[in-house]
Design a protein around this motif. Structure first.
Motif, PDB file in Angstrom:
ATOM      1  N   GLU A   1     -10.348  -2.172  -3.907  1.00 37.73           N
ATOM      2  CA  GLU A   1      -9.745  -0.947  -3.616  1.00 37.73           C
ATOM      3  C   GLU A   1      -9.067  -0.410  -4.684  1.00 37.73           C
ATOM      4  O   GLU A   1      -8.789  -1.220  -5.847  1.00 37.73           O
ATOM      5  CB  GLU A   1      -8.526  -1.350  -2.612  1.00 37.73           C
TER       6      GLU A   1
ATOM      7  N   TYR B   1      -3.510   2.824  -5.425  1.00 33.43           N
ATOM      8  CA  TYR B   1      -3.012   2.801  -3.987  1.00 33.43           C
ATOM      9  C   TYR B   1      -2.109   1.750  -3.667  1.00 33.43           C
ATOM     10  O   TYR B   1      -1.463   1.687  -2.478  1.00 33.43           O
ATOM     11  CB  TYR B   1      -4.302   2.548  -2.930  1.00 33.43           C
TER      12      TYR B   1
ATOM     13  N   LYS C   1      -0.744   4.453  -0.929  1.00 31.42           N
ATOM     14  CA  LYS C   1      -1.671   5.637  -0.520  1.00 31.42           C
ATOM     15  C   LYS C   1      -2.966   5.190   0.363  1.00 31.42           C
ATOM     16  O   LYS C   1      -3.194   3.823  -0.218  1.00 31.42           O
ATOM     17  CB  LYS C   1      -1.836   6.112  -1.972  1.00 31.42           C
ATOM     18  N   ASN C   2      -3.493   6.020   0.904  1.00 33.96           N
ATOM     19  CA  ASN C   2      -4.661   5.345   1.807  1.00 33.96           C
ATOM     20  C   ASN C   2      -5.486   6.631   2.123  1.00 33.96           C
ATOM     21  O   ASN C   2      -6.272   6.695   2.763  1.00 33.96           O
ATOM     22  CB  ASN C   2      -4.170   4.734   2.929  1.00 33.96           C
ATOM     23  N   LYS C   3      -5.271   7.738   1.313  1.00 32.74           N
ATOM     24  CA  LYS C   3      -5.834   9.045   1.191  1.00 32.74           C
ATOM     25  C   LYS C   3      -7.321   8.698   1.720  1.00 32.74           C
ATOM     26  O   LYS C   3      -7.997   9.488   2.883  1.00 32.74           O
ATOM     27  CB  LYS C   3      -6.053   9.743   0.085  1.00 32.74           C
ATOM     28  N   ASP C   4      -8.161   8.267   1.212  1.00 31.90           N
ATOM     29  CA  ASP C   4      -9.676   7.845   1.269  1.00 31.90           C
ATOM     30  C   ASP C   4     -10.070   6.808   2.370  1.00 31.90           C
ATOM     31  O   ASP C   4     -10.932   6.606   2.647  1.00 31.90           O
ATOM     32  CB  ASP C   4     -10.405   7.888  -0.087  1.00 31.90           C
ATOM     33  N   TYR C   5      -9.042   6.004   2.430  1.00 37.94           N
ATOM     34  CA  TYR C   5      -9.358   4.809   3.619  1.00 37.94           C
ATOM     35  C   TYR C   5      -8.077   4.751   4.589  1.00 37.94           C
ATOM     36  O   TYR C   5      -7.715   3.424   4.863  1.00 37.94           O
ATOM     37  CB  TYR C   5      -9.531   3.540   2.653  1.00 37.94           C
ATOM     38  N   PRO C   6      -7.845   5.822   5.387  1.00 39.96           N
ATOM     39  CA  PRO C   6      -6.959   5.627   6.116  1.00 39.96           C
ATOM     40  C   PRO C   6      -7.204   4.635   7.428  1.00 39.96           C
ATOM     41  O   PRO C   6      -6.305   3.882   8.158  1.00 39.96           O
ATOM     42  CB  PRO C   6      -6.693   7.004   6.824  1.00 39.96           C
TER      43      PRO C   6
ATOM     44  N   CYS D   1       0.812  -1.105  -0.089  1.00 40.32           N
ATOM     45  CA  CYS D   1       0.111   0.117   0.014  1.00 40.32           C
ATOM     46  C   CYS D   1       0.738   1.237  -0.002  1.00 40.32           C
ATOM     47  O   CYS D   1       1.736   1.343   0.759  1.00 40.32           O
ATOM     48  CB  CYS D   1      -0.879   0.022   1.346  1.00 40.32           C
TER      49      CYS D   1
ATOM     50  N   LEU E   1      -0.375   2.209   5.376  1.00 40.46           N
ATOM     51  CA  LEU E   1       0.567   2.444   4.412  1.00 40.46           C
ATOM     52  C   LEU E   1       1.792   1.838   4.621  1.00 40.46           C
ATOM     53  O   LEU E   1       2.158   1.296   5.574  1.00 40.46           O
ATOM     54  CB  LEU E   1       1.159   3.857   4.733  1.00 40.46           C
TER      55      LEU E   1
END
Length: 77
Positions: free
Chosen positions: A55, A59, A15-20, A13, A25
């Motif tokens: 997903e 990401y 990037k997790n901008k919308d799903y932190p 992973c 990460l």
């Protein structure tokens, strides 16, 4: 995961901008090959519970792992 309908590969992973809350990460995830998901720009990712979710493909980066690491990752899913 023992009855896979899909071929397993591995992804990290990035990037997790919308799903932190649900994507960590730099964690290695099992990614199941799903041609329909790929056409839509997604990856089928397996979480800690063994469930798979779609997903955003951007990401993740698909990675190659040594066999011993693959076995270790698959053992915990």
């Amino acid at each position: 995961m023992n009855n896979l309908k899909y071929e397993a590969q591995f992804a990290v992973c990035i990037k997790n901008k919308d799903y932190p809350a649900s994507l960590e990460l730099y964690k290695i995830y099992v990614a199941l090959t799903d041609e329909e998901a790929i056409k839509d720009g997604d990856l089928r990712i397996v979480d800690e519970s063994g469930e798979d979710y779609l997903e955003p493909a951007d990401y993740f980066v698909i990675i190659e792992l040594p066999k011993v690491v693959q076995d270790a990752v698959l053992a915990i899913v």
